[in-house]
Design a protein around this motif. Structure first.
Motif, short mmCIF file in Angstrom:
data_model
loop_
_atom_site.label_atom_id
_atom_site.label_comp_id
_atom_site.label_asym_id
_atom_site.label_seq_id
_atom_site.Cartn_x
_atom_site.Cartn_y
_atom_site.Cartn_z
N VAL A 38 15.77 -34.93 -19.03
CA VAL A 38 16.47 -35.61 -20.12
C VAL A 38 15.65 -35.54 -21.40
O VAL A 38 16.17 -35.28 -22.50
N SER A 39 14.35 -35.77 -21.30
CA SER A 39 13.47 -35.70 -22.47
C SER A 39 13.43 -34.30 -23.05
O SER A 39 13.42 -34.11 -24.27
N VAL A 237 17.37 -44.29 -21.33
CA VAL A 237 16.48 -45.38 -21.78
C VAL A 237 15.03 -45.04 -21.43
O VAL A 237 14.13 -45.24 -22.25
N MET A 238 14.79 -44.52 -20.24
CA MET A 238 13.43 -44.15 -19.84
C MET A 238 12.86 -43.09 -20.78
O MET A 238 11.69 -43.17 -21.20
N ALA A 239 13.67 -42.09 -21.11
CA ALA A 239 13.20 -41.02 -21.99
C ALA A 239 12.90 -41.54 -23.39
O ALA A 239 11.88 -41.18 -24.00
N VAL A 240 13.77 -42.40 -23.91
CA VAL A 240 13.58 -42.94 -25.26
C VAL A 240 12.38 -43.87 -25.31
O VAL A 240 11.56 -43.81 -26.24
N VAL A 241 12.24 -44.73 -24.31
CA VAL A 241 11.12 -45.68 -24.29
C VAL A 241 9.79 -44.94 -24.16
O VAL A 241 8.83 -45.24 -24.86
N LYS A 299 9.31 -44.00 -32.09
CA LYS A 299 9.03 -42.69 -31.49
C LYS A 299 8.75 -42.79 -29.99
O LYS A 299 8.55 -41.76 -29.35
N GLY A 300 8.70 -44.00 -29.45
CA GLY A 300 8.41 -44.18 -28.04
C GLY A 300 6.99 -44.65 -27.81
O GLY A 300 6.15 -44.66 -28.71
#
Length: 314
Positions: A38-39, A237-241, A299-300
């Protein structure tokens, strides 16, 4: 050096964890492997997918069905990412012509259609689910405990991270970064934007399919309800965080979200809490974490912490 230290810590962690936490570790590691894709898709190709769990389901059902019908589990696991990538290439050819929220809604629709088909397909177990999936085995050796699956999940995550790192540092990775910045300028420079994006879409699906294959053998049972729409949102959400466009970001994001959700689920199941408390708390944590990240860590986590450490050293 940092990579070697991280690998050593990851390999030692399953041995140090209590046995009751190993199942959570397996699911966390598989989620991190999917989030790597996803990232890569969002951070480098600039495409948003809200249906990544559909490829997770394709890989899981592919491996499970092949194993149930007598195919060696190793072959089923190897074919799971291939079939998921093939499905992504077939679906992505028309869908990747869309942009922004149109593409996000289209991928979401793909997952809803897939879940509906699986619920009606008797050959896949229907709404009852696919049962009797054997344990993963190679030759005469079979994985019978969570510790073995923990290391198998780590192998999947390691493959995803290694392939992702090689793609990012390649010519195609540089072309993807250019296309994410300005598609017109990249195309004018000779970058095959459409082909690169389709390849990354299929690659991210392959990561999800491989993780899904391990998931099928780990649980031994699959049902359409195992792959809800919320699962795809979790991966985003995991990728953005963690930080889009980074290698370590998906792993950090997966750890933070899974651990936080587990803590809230434990809190929601305490005596005196209503039956709907775990679900409400799960939705609340996604909203709260996203708001905090957008406001304070846009940016995370990984890029923000790296920038802070670099500034401190200077």
């Amino acid at each position: 050096m940092k990579a070697a230290a991280g690998c050593a810590a990851a390999l030692a962690l399953p041995l140090l964890l209590p046995s009751r936490h190993l199942a959570t570790f397996v699911l966390l590691t598989l989620a991190a492997a999917v989030t790597v894709g996803v990232s890569l898709l969002m951070g480098y190709a600039g495409q948003v997918s809200l249906g990544q769990a559909s490829f997770y389901a394709i890989g899981a059902y592919a491996a499970g069905l092949l194993a149930v019908h007598g195919t060696p589990p190793l072959l089923g696991l190897l074919l799971a990412p291939v079939l998921a990538a093939a499905a992504a290439a077939l679906i992505g050819f028309p869908l990747l012509r869309l942009r922004g929220h149109h593409l996000a809604f289209a991928t979401l629709a793909v997952q809803l259609i897939l879940l509906s088909l699986l619920a009606q397909a008797s050959w896949a177990g229907g709404a009852i689910g696919l049962q009797g999936i054997p344990r993963f085995s190679i030759g005469g050796y079979s994985l019978t405990d969570d510790l073995g699956y923990a290391y198998l999940a780590l192998l999947v995550l390691g493959i995803a991270l290694l392939v992702s790192r090689n793609v990012v540092s390649s010519r195609a990775g540089r072309g993807l970064r250019a296309a994410a910045t300005s598609e017109i300028a990249a195309a004018a420079s000779g970058v095959p934007v459409g082909g690169y994006r389709l390849a990354v879409f299929a690659l991210s699906a392959a990561f999800a399919g491989l993780a899904g294959g391990v998931y099928a053998f780990f649980l031994g049972y699959l049902a359409p309800g195992s792959f809800p729409v919320l699962l795809s949102i979790e991966y985003v959400v995991m990728a953005v965080v963690g930080g889009l466009g980074t290698i370590a970001g998906p792993v950090v994001g997966a750890v933070l979200i899974v651990v936080l959700v587990q803590v809230l689920n434990t809190l929601g199941t305490q005596p005196g809490m209503p039956d709907y408390a775990p679900s409400v708390l799960s939705y609340a944590v996604y909203a709260l974490v996203l708001v905090v990240c957008v406001l304070y860590l846009p940016k995370g986590v990984v890029p923000s912490v790296s920038a802070a450490l670099h500034a401190r050293r200077r």
